[in-house]
Design an enzyme around this catalytic site. Structure first.
Site, PDB file in Angstrom:
ATOM      1  N   ARG A  63       0.829  -1.199   0.000  1.00  0.00           N
ATOM      2  CA  ARG A  63       0.000   0.000   0.000  1.00  0.00           C
ATOM      3  C   ARG A  63       0.869   1.257   0.000  1.00  0.00           C
ATOM      4  NH1 ARG A  63      -3.377   2.589   4.428  1.00  0.00           N
ATOM      5  NH2 ARG A  63      -4.741   3.983   3.277  1.00  0.00           N
ATOM      6  N   HIS A  67       0.803   4.301  -2.752  1.00  0.00           N
ATOM      7  CA  HIS A  67       0.637   5.715  -2.404  1.00  0.00           C
ATOM      8  C   HIS A  67       1.844   6.548  -2.835  1.00  0.00           C
ATOM      9  CE1 HIS A  67      -2.982   5.850   0.489  1.00  0.00           C
ATOM     10  NE2 HIS A  67      -3.028   4.711  -0.167  1.00  0.00           N
ATOM     11  N   ASN A  95      -3.869   9.022   4.095  1.00  0.00           N
ATOM     12  CA  ASN A  95      -2.740   8.237   4.600  1.00  0.00           C
ATOM     13  C   ASN A  95      -3.230   7.215   5.606  1.00  0.00           C
ATOM     14  OD1 ASN A  95      -3.156   9.232   7.163  1.00  0.00           O
ATOM     15  ND2 ASN A  95      -1.318  10.465   7.233  1.00  0.00           N
ATOM     16  N   HIS A 195      -5.682  -6.004  -2.898  1.00  0.00           N
ATOM     17  CA  HIS A 195      -6.539  -6.181  -1.721  1.00  0.00           C
ATOM     18  C   HIS A 195      -6.735  -7.649  -1.357  1.00  0.00           C
ATOM     19  CE1 HIS A 195      -8.332  -1.853  -2.183  1.00  0.00           C
ATOM     20  NE2 HIS A 195      -7.076  -1.867  -1.784  1.00  0.00           N
TER      21      HIS A 195
HETATM   22  C1  HEM Z   1      -8.321   1.219  -6.730  1.00  0.00           C
HETATM   23  C2  HEM Z   1      -8.317   2.116  -5.778  1.00  0.00           C
HETATM   24  C3  HEM Z   1      -7.935   1.801  -4.361  1.00  0.00           C
HETATM   25  C4  HEM Z   1      -8.596   2.237  -3.261  1.00  0.00           C
HETATM   26  C5  HEM Z   1      -9.818   3.127  -3.236  1.00  0.00           C
HETATM   27  C6  HEM Z   1      -7.918   1.683  -2.115  1.00  0.00           C
HETATM   28  C7  HEM Z   1      -8.291   1.926  -0.809  1.00  0.00           C
HETATM   29  C8  HEM Z   1      -7.767   1.274   0.284  1.00  0.00           C
HETATM   30  C9  HEM Z   1      -8.199   1.463   1.642  1.00  0.00           C
HETATM   31  C10 HEM Z   1      -9.285   2.440   2.089  1.00  0.00           C
HETATM   32  C11 HEM Z   1      -7.498   0.612   2.429  1.00  0.00           C
HETATM   33  C12 HEM Z   1      -7.652   0.404   3.934  1.00  0.00           C
HETATM   34  C13 HEM Z   1      -6.785   1.367   4.705  1.00  0.00           C
HETATM   35  C14 HEM Z   1      -7.031   1.218   6.167  1.00  0.00           C
HETATM   36  O1  HEM Z   1      -8.181   1.292   6.608  1.00  0.00           O
HETATM   37  O2  HEM Z   1      -6.055   1.028   6.917  1.00  0.00           O
HETATM   38  C15 HEM Z   1      -6.605  -0.111   1.566  1.00  0.00           C
HETATM   39  C16 HEM Z   1      -5.733  -1.064   1.986  1.00  0.00           C
HETATM   40  C17 HEM Z   1      -4.800  -1.674   1.174  1.00  0.00           C
HETATM   41  N1  HEM Z   1      -4.588  -1.401  -0.160  1.00  0.00           N
HETATM   42 FE1  HEM Z   1      -5.759  -0.295  -1.359  1.00  0.00          FE
HETATM   43  N2  HEM Z   1      -6.869   0.935  -2.536  1.00  0.00           N
HETATM   44  C18 HEM Z   1      -6.835   0.969  -3.899  1.00  0.00           C
HETATM   45  C19 HEM Z   1      -5.892   0.384  -4.710  1.00  0.00           C
HETATM   46  C20 HEM Z   1      -4.813  -0.341  -4.243  1.00  0.00           C
HETATM   47  C21 HEM Z   1      -3.693  -0.746  -5.054  1.00  0.00           C
HETATM   48  C22 HEM Z   1      -3.490  -0.394  -6.524  1.00  0.00           C
HETATM   49  C23 HEM Z   1      -2.878  -1.465  -4.244  1.00  0.00           C
HETATM   50  C24 HEM Z   1      -1.556  -2.113  -4.574  1.00  0.00           C
HETATM   51  C25 HEM Z   1      -1.301  -2.714  -5.711  1.00  0.00           C
HETATM   52  C26 HEM Z   1      -3.488  -1.509  -2.929  1.00  0.00           C
HETATM   53  C27 HEM Z   1      -3.003  -2.204  -1.859  1.00  0.00           C
HETATM   54  C28 HEM Z   1      -3.567  -2.189  -0.596  1.00  0.00           C
HETATM   55  C29 HEM Z   1      -3.113  -3.050   0.490  1.00  0.00           C
HETATM   56  C30 HEM Z   1      -2.041  -4.132   0.403  1.00  0.00           C
HETATM   57  C31 HEM Z   1      -3.877  -2.711   1.617  1.00  0.00           C
HETATM   58  C32 HEM Z   1      -3.766  -3.317   3.023  1.00  0.00           C
HETATM   59  C33 HEM Z   1      -2.810  -2.492   3.858  1.00  0.00           C
HETATM   60  C34 HEM Z   1      -2.531  -3.098   5.225  1.00  0.00           C
HETATM   61  O3  HEM Z   1      -2.899  -4.238   5.507  1.00  0.00           O
HETATM   62  O4  HEM Z   1      -1.891  -2.383   6.035  1.00  0.00           O
HETATM   63  N3  HEM Z   1      -4.655  -0.791  -2.965  1.00  0.00           N
HETATM   64  N4  HEM Z   1      -6.783   0.319   0.269  1.00  0.00           N
HETATM   65  C1  LIG Z   2      -1.763  10.924   8.740  1.00  0.00           C
HETATM   66  O1  LIG Z   2      -2.387  12.186   8.721  1.00  0.00           O
HETATM   67  C2  LIG Z   2      -2.816  12.648   9.965  1.00  0.00           C
HETATM   68  C3  LIG Z   2      -3.521  13.981   9.760  1.00  0.00           C
HETATM   69  O2  LIG Z   2      -4.592  13.824   8.853  1.00  0.00           O
HETATM   70  C4  LIG Z   2      -1.613  12.773  10.917  1.00  0.00           C
HETATM   71  O3  LIG Z   2      -2.047  13.166  12.202  1.00  0.00           O
HETATM   72  C5  LIG Z   2      -0.886  11.423  11.001  1.00  0.00           C
HETATM   73  O4  LIG Z   2       0.285  11.542  11.774  1.00  0.00           O
HETATM   74  C6  LIG Z   2      -0.533  10.927   9.611  1.00  0.00           C
HETATM   75  N1  LIG Z   2       0.028   9.582   9.658  1.00  0.00           N
HETATM   76  C7  LIG Z   2       1.301   9.309   9.354  1.00  0.00           C
HETATM   77  C8  LIG Z   2       1.687   7.887   9.328  1.00  0.00           C
HETATM   78  O5  LIG Z   2       2.106  10.181   9.081  1.00  0.00           O
END
Ligand code: HEM
Ligand SMILES: *[C@@H]1O[C@H](CO)[C@@H](O)[C@H](O)[C@H]1NC(C)=O
Ligand SMILES: *[C@@H]1O[C@H](CO)[C@@H](O)[C@H](O)[C@H]1NC(C)=O
Ligand SMILES: *[C@@H]1O[C@H](CO)[C@@H](O)[C@H](O)[C@H]1NC(C)=O
Ligand SMILES: *[C@@H]1O[C@H](CO)[C@@H](O)[C@H](O)[C@H]1NC(C)=O
Length: 327
Positions: A63, A67, A95, A195
């Site tokens: 992720r 980003h 983030n 995902h």
């Molecule tokens: C298509 C649009 C995408 C959206 C809207 C999206 C959105 C998100 C969101 C909201 C989360 C959860 C964050 C959290 O609550 O901590 C997430 C997690 C994640 N995303 Fe995406 N994502 C997208 C595309 C991608 C892409 C392209 C990749 C990599 C190829 C990716 C890899 C991941 C991974 C591995 C996680 C899990 C992170 C963890 O376990 O710490 N995502 N994503």
């Molecule tokens: C993510 O953004 C928030 C503010 O929106 C900040 O307080 C936080 O430290 C940031 N997280 C990281 C990992 O830098």
């Protein structure tokens, strides 16, 4: 897939690599061959050691790389800390819970000990991500990584807006954001397969469970039984300390199960469900249930993502000494 022949996989990866040399321009295979021959080895050793104590690291780094690449290109700008009053990328709203920064710092410092000021943070992030995700499949890299990126010197939280898709995005928005980066709708669908590993916080999808249109209703495009299950995990209002698997019961394994649950209306985010809302993308979702097809497609799309707007050559960017600060 688990039992596949490693030779077949190597040939597949190699031919993918050849096919993409053109697309990736200045990035090359093993850029540090002469300047730091041990670099890729050290990165892999440290990464494997770190994943052993933190199995979630692969998802966190994947992720993080996504980003990084979608904001100012794959230049490690996501790693920079805020200096002074201008907040850096990692402070931006989406983030939410990005992790893996400490792992990159540790890997970087072990690389610096052997080759000081040679290996970029952007390349370390790309290599460590591949290695961390591949760790459960030891000796079987999931995708090739080309190198030669340099590190950017600018990181602004305001650049994040409009470049990182939100979990509430619909198909057209997702498509637009990916196309701005030179990625196609196919890349969007394939890379959403990221995902298949990792977790999400309740707040990123709880509206779908409790208040989809503001009338106390659920999202009709989410499987009702699965919504019931998710409500047991995520009480209303969302508790920021709770996370759930995005690919239920399969979130530790990098497989094609994400595409299977997607067709069962069990995609967690609206942005996952949106991939079913277009005829050609929903056809691709069905094809990607095939593990081999997913594997080779993901490798190809990762090569494209990892090359977005990269800085290369001697006149662009720098090789940071510490990944959190410009030199
Ligand atoms: C298509 C649009 C995408 C959206 C809207 C999206 C959105 C998100 C969101 C909201 C989360 C959860 C964050 C959290 O609550 O901590 C997430 C997690 C994640 N995303 Fe995406 N994502 C997208 C595309 C991608 C892409 C392209 C990749 C990599 C190829 C990716 C890899 C991941 C991974 C591995 C996680 C899990 C992170 C963890 O376990 O710490 N995502 N994503
Ligand atoms: C993510 O953004 C928030 C503010 O929106 C900040 O307080 C936080 O430290 C940031 N997280 C990281 C990992 O830098
Ligand atoms: C649902 O959303 C509406 C409109 O945003 C809000 O007024 C209401 O308080 C919400 N209800 C719950 C239970 O969250
Ligand atoms: C997908 O389309 C359905 C109607 O076919 C609609 O109810 C739903 O909101 C759409 N989902 C997204 C995420 O755009
Ligand atoms: C689906 O997406 C493709 C590719 O962007 C586009 O050409 C097509 O018009 C879309 N179809 C529908 C029904 O929205």
């Amino acid at each position: 897939m688990r039992a596949s022949n490693p030779i077949v996989i190597s040939v597949l990866l190699f031919s993918t690599l050849l096919a993409l040399q053109v697309v990736n321009g200045a990035l090359v295979n093993n850029f540090y061959r002469r300047t730091c021959p041990l670099a890729e080895r050290i990165i892999q050793d440290v990464t494997f050691r770190l994943v052993r104590s933190n199995p979630g690291l692969g998802a966190q780094l994947l992720r993080l790389q996504f980003h990084d690449c979608f904001v100012r290109g794959c230049d490690a700008s996501i790693l920079l800390d805020t200096v002074g009053t201008n907040p850096s990328e990692k402070e931006a709203r989406p983030n939410l819970s990005l992790l893996g920064f400490d792992a990159i710092d540790q890997i970087k410092s072990e690389v610096e000990r052997v080759c000081s000021g040679v290996v970029s943070c952007a390349d370390i992030l790309a290599l460590a991500t591949r290695d961390a995700v591949s760790f459960p499949f030891k000796n079987r890299p999931r995708w090739p990584v080309l190198t030669g990126r340099r590190d950017g010197t600018i990181s602004r939280s305001s650049d994040v807006t409009g470049n990182i898709p939100s979990p509430f995005s619909g198909f057209d928005t997702l498509k637009q954001i990916f196309e701005k980066k030179g990625l196609t709708v196919s890349d969007l669908v394939i890379l959403s397969g990221g995902h298949t590993i990792g977790v999400a916080h309740c707040g990123t999808f709880s509206r779908r469970l409790y208040n989809f249109t503001g009338k106390g209703d659920a999202d009709p495009s989410l499987d009702p039984k699965y919504a019931n299950f998710l409500r047991t995990k995520c009480p209303n209002p969302a508790d920021p300390s709770i996370t759930v698997e995005m690919d239920p019961r399969s979130s530790a394994s990098f497989d094609s199960n994400y595409f299977k649950i997607l067709t069962q209306n069990k995609g967690l985010f609206q942005s996952d469900a949106a991939l079913l809302n277009n005829t050609s993308s929903s056809r691709l979702v069905r094809s990607l249930q095939n593990p081999r097809f997913f594997s080779s497609s993901f490798a190809r799309s990762m090569l494209k993502m990892a090359a977005i707007e990269v800085l290369t050559g001697n006149n662009n960017g720098e090789i940071r000494k510490r990944c959190r600060f410009v030199n």
